[in-house]
Design a protein around this motif. Structure first.
Motif, mmCIF file in Angstrom:
data_model
loop_
_atom_site.group_PDB
_atom_site.id
_atom_site.type_symbol
_atom_site.label_atom_id
_atom_site.label_comp_id
_atom_site.label_asym_id
_atom_site.label_seq_id
_atom_site.Cartn_x
_atom_site.Cartn_y
_atom_site.Cartn_z
ATOM 1 N N LEU A 90 3.058 32.194 18.367
ATOM 2 C CA LEU A 90 4.328 31.484 18.202
ATOM 3 C C LEU A 90 4.581 30.480 19.318
ATOM 4 O O LEU A 90 4.942 29.332 19.054
ATOM 5 N N ALA A 91 4.399 30.869 20.561
ATOM 6 C CA ALA A 91 4.675 29.963 21.687
ATOM 7 C C ALA A 91 3.761 28.740 21.656
ATOM 8 O O ALA A 91 4.209 27.623 21.912
ATOM 9 N N ILE A 92 2.505 28.936 21.322
ATOM 10 C CA ILE A 92 1.554 27.817 21.254
ATOM 11 C C ILE A 92 1.955 26.856 20.140
ATOM 12 O O ILE A 92 2.033 25.637 20.338
ATOM 13 N N LYS A 93 2.232 27.404 18.961
ATOM 14 C CA LYS A 93 2.582 26.561 17.818
ATOM 15 C C LYS A 93 3.925 25.872 18.026
ATOM 16 O O LYS A 93 4.111 24.726 17.614
ATOM 17 N N ALA B 90 4.539 21.886 17.814
ATOM 18 C CA ALA B 90 5.561 21.357 16.905
ATOM 19 C C ALA B 90 6.627 20.575 17.660
ATOM 20 O O ALA B 90 7.084 19.522 17.199
ATOM 21 N N GLU B 91 7.014 21.057 18.832
ATOM 22 C CA GLU B 91 8.029 20.358 19.630
ATOM 23 C C GLU B 91 7.529 18.990 20.088
ATOM 24 O O GLU B 91 8.258 17.996 20.009
ATOM 25 N N ALA B 92 6.282 18.935 20.540
ATOM 26 C CA ALA B 92 5.712 17.659 20.977
ATOM 27 C C ALA B 92 5.606 16.681 19.804
ATOM 28 O O ALA B 92 5.926 15.489 19.947
ATOM 29 N N LEU C 10 7.576 13.045 19.315
ATOM 30 C CA LEU C 10 6.900 11.782 19.014
ATOM 31 C C LEU C 10 7.424 11.179 17.712
ATOM 32 O O LEU C 10 7.657 9.968 17.631
ATOM 33 N N ALA C 11 7.642 12.008 16.688
ATOM 34 C CA ALA C 11 8.168 11.503 15.417
ATOM 35 C C ALA C 11 9.551 10.886 15.602
ATOM 36 O O ALA C 11 9.846 9.828 15.039
ATOM 37 N N LEU C 12 10.395 11.532 16.383
ATOM 38 C CA LEU C 12 11.729 10.980 16.644
ATOM 39 C C LEU C 12 11.641 9.667 17.427
ATOM 40 O O LEU C 12 12.415 8.735 17.183
ATOM 41 N N THR C 13 10.692 9.577 18.346
ATOM 42 C CA THR C 13 10.487 8.342 19.104
ATOM 43 C C THR C 13 10.024 7.218 18.175
ATOM 44 O O THR C 13 10.526 6.084 18.259
ATOM 45 N N ILE C 14 9.084 7.527 17.285
ATOM 46 C CA ILE C 14 8.630 6.532 16.306
ATOM 47 C C ILE C 14 9.802 6.074 15.447
ATOM 48 O O ILE C 14 10.004 4.875 15.244
#
Length: 93
Positions: free
Chosen positions: A22-25, A29-31, A35-39
């Motif tokens: 969970l922590a890895i995924k 997902a957060e990163a 990036l999607a929000l920045t785009i």
């Protein structure tokens, strides 16, 4: 469908999984979500924005699948081809 911030948050939410992964995924997902929000913020609404977000979503999916399929906790390792536990007969290619 037009992309908006709410849709981006839904698409890039970390999937439910076991506690070990969970922590890895969630980090992946957060990163990707950031990036999607920045785009979305910087690229004018267009085919290019849509394609960038779609391909980011695909890359994120592959990364999360890689965690599901290949992750081994620290101190362990995955069996190598020909070793017990991989389903292949010893010595088979």
């Amino acid at each position: 469908m037009a992309i908006n911030e709410r849709e981006i948050r839904i698409r890039f939410a970390p999937p439910a999984t076991d506690p070990v992964r969970l922590a890895i995924k969630a980090r992946i997902a957060e990163a990707a979500q950031h990036l999607a929000l920045t785009i979305h913020e910087l690229v004018p609404g267009s085919r290019e924005e849509s394609e960038a977000i779609t391909h980011l979503e695909m890359a994120t999916g592959w990364a999360l699948s890689g965690v599901d399929r290949r992750f081994a906790p620290r101190g362990t390792r995955e069996p190598q081809p020909g070793e017990a536990g991989d389903g292949a007969a010893p010595g088979s290619p």
